[in-house]
Design an enzyme around this catalytic site. Structure first.
Site, PDB file in Angstrom:
ATOM      1  N   SER A 232       0.921  -1.266  -0.047  1.00 23.41           N
ATOM      2  CA  SER A 232       0.084   0.063   0.019  1.00 23.41           C
ATOM      3  C   SER A 232       0.810   1.158   0.118  1.00 23.41           C
ATOM      4  O   SER A 232       1.977   1.208   0.498  1.00 23.41           O
ATOM      5  CB  SER A 232      -1.096   0.201   1.088  1.00 23.41           C
ATOM      6  OG  SER A 232      -0.118   0.288   2.623  1.00 23.41           O
ATOM      7  N   ASP A 233       0.156   2.126  -0.440  1.00 22.62           N
ATOM      8  CA  ASP A 233       0.829   3.638  -0.102  1.00 22.62           C
ATOM      9  C   ASP A 233       0.573   3.653   1.440  1.00 22.62           C
ATOM     10  O   ASP A 233      -0.255   3.206   2.077  1.00 22.62           O
ATOM     11  CB  ASP A 233       0.201   4.725  -0.891  1.00 22.62           C
ATOM     12  CG  ASP A 233       1.227   5.800  -1.057  1.00 22.62           C
ATOM     13  OD1 ASP A 233       2.246   6.212  -0.359  1.00 22.62           O
ATOM     14  OD2 ASP A 233       1.126   6.861  -2.008  1.00 22.62           O
ATOM     15  N   TRP A 234       1.445   4.892   2.098  1.00 27.20           N
ATOM     16  CA  TRP A 234       1.625   5.009   3.439  1.00 27.20           C
ATOM     17  C   TRP A 234       0.313   5.499   4.064  1.00 27.20           C
ATOM     18  O   TRP A 234      -0.448   6.511   3.534  1.00 27.20           O
ATOM     19  CB  TRP A 234       2.922   5.723   3.725  1.00 27.20           C
ATOM     20  CG  TRP A 234       4.027   5.026   4.083  1.00 27.20           C
ATOM     21  CD1 TRP A 234       4.841   5.338   4.938  1.00 27.20           C
ATOM     22  CD2 TRP A 234       4.552   4.040   3.039  1.00 27.20           C
ATOM     23  NE1 TRP A 234       5.794   4.548   4.931  1.00 27.20           N
ATOM     24  CE2 TRP A 234       5.831   3.868   3.887  1.00 27.20           C
ATOM     25  CE3 TRP A 234       4.434   3.409   2.098  1.00 27.20           C
ATOM     26  CZ2 TRP A 234       6.828   2.866   3.248  1.00 27.20           C
ATOM     27  CZ3 TRP A 234       5.058   2.564   1.679  1.00 27.20           C
ATOM     28  CH2 TRP A 234       6.409   2.242   2.337  1.00 27.20           C
ATOM     29  N   GLY A 236      -2.568   3.740   3.368  1.00 24.32           N
ATOM     30  CA  GLY A 236      -3.451   3.899   2.087  1.00 24.32           C
ATOM     31  C   GLY A 236      -4.338   2.592   2.035  1.00 24.32           C
ATOM     32  O   GLY A 236      -4.732   2.291   1.082  1.00 24.32           O
TER      33      GLY A 236
END
Length: 853
Positions: A232-234, A236
């Site tokens: 995931s994005d941070w 996210g």
């Protein structure tokens, strides 16, 4: 690389709670380790134009390469491969196993805050350059992380935050998604096999990317057969069951929000199976095994790579990112005939190395345009004088160039106390004792004057603490200076023990470590060259009432600039320009304007920049205008400028790279990877970017007609076309030939390129394909191949470009398959999308379709 049986053995040794732990990161930059099972922690680092390491600010210095739009402008796969290798070596020096880059999100609009982070508006160029970058990086044993999958092309409501409980959804047609937004990922995965991929914050057609079953499971894993890690994005991740089943392996950062105990709970409730978890863990273990094979240390030290070889690559990359747009009077390259050179402009004196956000880092060193020009001018015996002309900053420029510690070291000294060291420590008129009580902890060298306190020794310093930042400030110009303070908490800024700025924020304002409130004051009558004591005192007690996204003790940012009257400053520039043989006007944007988290509001240059340009051009026709930005800006004075360059953010060697082009050490060969519109309203996404047409949604109404595809379809001339760029020599194209298209779509196109000028040069020859008998609306032409050829004066070389079925196809959204239709296809070869030199035709005998890579 470990075999499948090795991974199976490791899986069998892991308990279910351990497997659950592996599916979430530990802290901001690491994965979970189980030393007893020989499973070490992976270390991540932000990119994409360098490896920052595990500190946001004031970390271990790194090489900063040009922004991705600058890399894209080179059209040079060999150079980008070399850059990837250099960044890989930097990752190894920082004990980093996974670099969070490259970014390949398509630039729909010039306003995208992170537009500078992607290579191009064209999917073929974007994906091809990305593949070269990834291959170079991974050749050093470092995992690339291609991102953000998918349609993360604007910053407005891209993620859940305090002011928005909803992430924006991009409503995208299947054909546009496949041909424009997924295509760069597809090309890069096919040609470089990135070992990791990062999902986007946003929703796509109503479903968050991190749990989008169609995007991850159906397309990425099944159709494309992707074998790498999906993270995931941070912050996210927005679900437990859905994200796991869709194919999201790793939630970052830690501690877990959507997994951990929640994942164990849904396992007990049989909403997921242990097999679902094993499939996710297996991919994490595979990347761990790759890292072990690389020889990169685990939990190792962080170092820098600053060698003559790296500096050479940095300088080449900076020069090869600069696009010559106009040279009507042949002022360039500058020769010994120019004895008086004026350097003017807000981007001249400071090295603007990159855009902001994840791309920012502390450079090992920097060279500003003014420094580079002065060094080059000295070689031809020219005198260089400088004036600002007009400021262009949104925030006050950092005081970094003007500060040093009492012992002569760069930066400042920072001290921490767990209790207030004196009764009047936060007073606006404190007693300044010769020595304050013993520090709880001190950081002796702070290289940067923008310090996010994310590396404090938490065994010695409480989260709530008192800090003193002390340094010596030496202004370079006489006058009144505006000084600014941006901190978390209550703080005061003093010059020679006199209060200049007092900052008392509320919990609601000034607490964002990246975008806090800017408070300013004036220090009167400062003298150039005189040393002043600069001190900032901070109490960060407000942190007790606010939740930050990561472990942080606050932020200290000190900025300043000499106060100038706008009209007077422009007149000073006019006078200097008139007195000079040639003026070099360096203008543009910086990381105040182009940064993660914020889209630009318009395409305008800041403040009085356009007025400065017009006045200087009027004062001296021998003016070279250099615009520095990551994405397009409006240029209302372009017809008056006879000499113009586009300098994307150039990294460490920005100044030397620019000087090499200006003085002819390097013959420019870069081409624009983006279309520059005349005005924002001409951009194809103008009516559907940002807030969109309804709350929470943005409709991609332009479909496949992004960038130059739209301008050509509408027969609307841009300011500067895609693929455009000049040279100090000239080139001629001839003898276009093509082979027959095979049954599976392979063919070759060849032609000759001749250097018809008087100096050696490189030409980026571009090949476009058009479908002349399409059953669906298609672009007038699409870039499907390019090559960069070096030629001596009078030399001719034959160029051959191999193409495959991708050059012929469109995505048939009715059949959900790629289709190459029988019929005639146009072949166009030229120096830009608007400068076609050769045209031909090929024919596909029989229609065929396919799915997959």
């Amino acid at each position: 690389m470990a075999s499948h049986s090795d991974i199976e053995t490791l899986l069998s040794k892991l308990s279910t709670p351990q497997k659950v732990q592996l599916l979430t990161g530990v802290g901001w930059w690491h994965t979970q380790a189980f030393p007893e099972l020989d499973i070490p922690a992976l270390r991540f680092s932000d990119g994409p134009n360098g490896a920052r390491g595990t500190r946001f600010f004031n970390g271990v210095p790194s090489s900063c390469f040009p922004s991705s739009t600058g890399m894209g402008s080179s059209f040079d796969v060999d150079l980008i491969h070399t850059i990837g290798q250099a960044i890989g070596e930097e990752c190894r020096a920082k004990s980093t196993h996974v670099l969070l880059g490259p970014t390949v999100n398509t630039q729909r609009s010039p306003l995208g805050g992170r537009g500078f982070e992607s290579f191009s508006e064209d999917p073929h160029l974007n994906g091809t350059i990305a593949a070269a970058y990834i291959n170079g990086l991974q050749s050093k044993g470092v995992s690339a992380t291609i991102k953000h999958f998918a349609t993360n092309d604007q910053e407005f409501e891209r993620r859940v935050h305090a002011k928005s409980c909803l992430t924006l959804t991009g409503e995208v047609s299947e054909r546009a998604l496949r041909e424009i937004y997924l295509k760069p990922f597809q090309i890069a995965i096919k040609n470089s096999n990135p070992w990791a991929l990062m999902t986007a914050y946003n929703r796509l057609n109503g479903v968050h990317a991190s749990e989008n079953n169609k995007l991850l499971q159906d397309i990425l894993l099944k159709e494309w057969g992707y074998q790498g890690l999906v993270m995931s994005d941070w912050t996210g991740v927005y679900s437990t069951v859905e994200s796991l089943k869709a194919g999201l392996d790793l939630e970052m950062p830690g501690p877990s929000v959507m997994r951990g105990a929640a994942l164990e709970r849904v396992l007990i409730g049989q909403k997921i199976s242990l097999g679902d978890i094993d499939r996710r863990v297996e991919r994490i273990l595979r990347l761990v095994q790759r890292a072990k094979a690389s020889g990169i240390l685990f939990d190792g030290p962080e170092g820098s790579v600053d060698t003559p070889e790296v500096r050479k690559v940095l300088r080449t990359a900076a020069a090869d990112s600069i696009v010559l747009l106009k040279n009507d009077k042949k002022i360039l390259p500058l020769t010994a005939g120019y004895k008086k050179i004026a350097v003017i402009g807000p981007n001249a004196k400071v090295a603007v190395t990159s855009g902001g956000g994840s791309a920012s880092l502390l450079s090992t060193y920097t060279v500003s345009p003014l420094e580079g020009i002065r060094a080059a001018a000295q070689k031809i015996g020219a005198d260089v004088k400088y004036t600002l002309g007009t400021p262009s900053n949104r925030y006050l420029p950092l005081l970094d160039p003007f500060i040093h510690q009492a012992n002569g070291q760069l930066g400042a000294y920072l001290e921490f106390w767990n209790e207030t060291p004196t009764a009047d420590f936060m007073s606006t008129s404190p007693v300044f004792p010769e020595k304050l009580p013993e520090s709880a902890w001190g950081t002796p060298t702070l290289r940067s004057n923008c310090v996010l306190l994310d590396g404090v020794d938490e065994t010695k310093v409480n989260t709530i603490c008192w800090m003193r930042y002390s340094t010596k400030f030496t202004p370079d110009e006489d006058g009144d200076w505006e000084l600014g303070l941006n901190i978390i908490g209550h703080g005061n800024l003093f010059i020679d023990h006199k209060l200049v700025v007092e900052f008392i924020p509320t919990v609601e304002g000034g607490l964002d470590p990246f975008n806090g409130k800017d408070i300013r004051g004036i220090a009167k009558g400062l003298k150039a060259g005189q040393e002043y004591d600069l001190e900032i005192r901070v109490s960060n007690a407000v942190l007790a009432a606010v939740a930050l996204p990561f472990r942080c003790w606050g932020v200290i940012r000190a900025g300043g600039i000499r106060i100038v009257d706008a009209d007077e400053a422009i007149q000073e520039a006019v006078v200097l320009a008139k007195e000079s043989d040639v003026a070099i006007l360096v203008i543009g944007l910086n990381n105040d304007w182009e940064t993660e988290g914020k889209d630009r509001e318009d395409m305008e240059l800041p403040g009085y920049t356009n007025k400065l340009v017009s006045e200087v051009l009027l004062a001296n026709p021998n003016t070279v205008v250099v615009n520095q930005s990551g994405t397009p800006v409006r240029m209302p004075w372009i017809n008056e400028a006879n000499t113009l360059l586009q300098a994307f953010y150039g990294g460490n060697e920005s100044g030397n790279g620019l000087a090499d082009v200006l003085f002819g050490t390097v013959n420019p060969a870069a081409k624009l990877p983006l279309t520059f519109p005349i005005r924002l309203e001409d951009n194809p996404s103008f009516l559907s970017f940002g807030e969109g047409q309804e709350p929470g949604k943005v409709h991609y109404n332009e479909g496949i007609f992004v960038g130059y595809r739209s301008y050509e379809a509408r027969k609307l001339a841009p300011l500067l076309p895609f693929g455009y760029g000049l040279s100090y020599t000239s080139f001629e194209y001839a003898d276009l030939k093509s082979t027959e298209i095979s049954a599976d779509g392979n063919f070759e196109v060849s032609f000759n390129v001749k250097n018809t000028g008087e100096v050696e040069g490189r030409e980026v020859a571009q090949l476009y394909v058009s479908d002349r008998q399409a059953s669906v609306p298609r672009a007038v032409k699409e870039l499907k191949g390019f090559t960069k050829v070096n030629l001596k004066p009078g030399e001719t070389k034959q160029v051959t470009i191999a193409l495959d079925r991708e050059a012929l196809s469109f995505y048939n959204d009715r059949e959900m398959r790629w289709t190459a239709e029988s019929g005639k296809f146009g072949i166009a070869v030229g120096a830009s999308s608007a400068d076609i030199r050769l045209e031909g035709e090929v024919e596909l005998a029989k229609t065929f379709t396919w799915t997959g890579l």
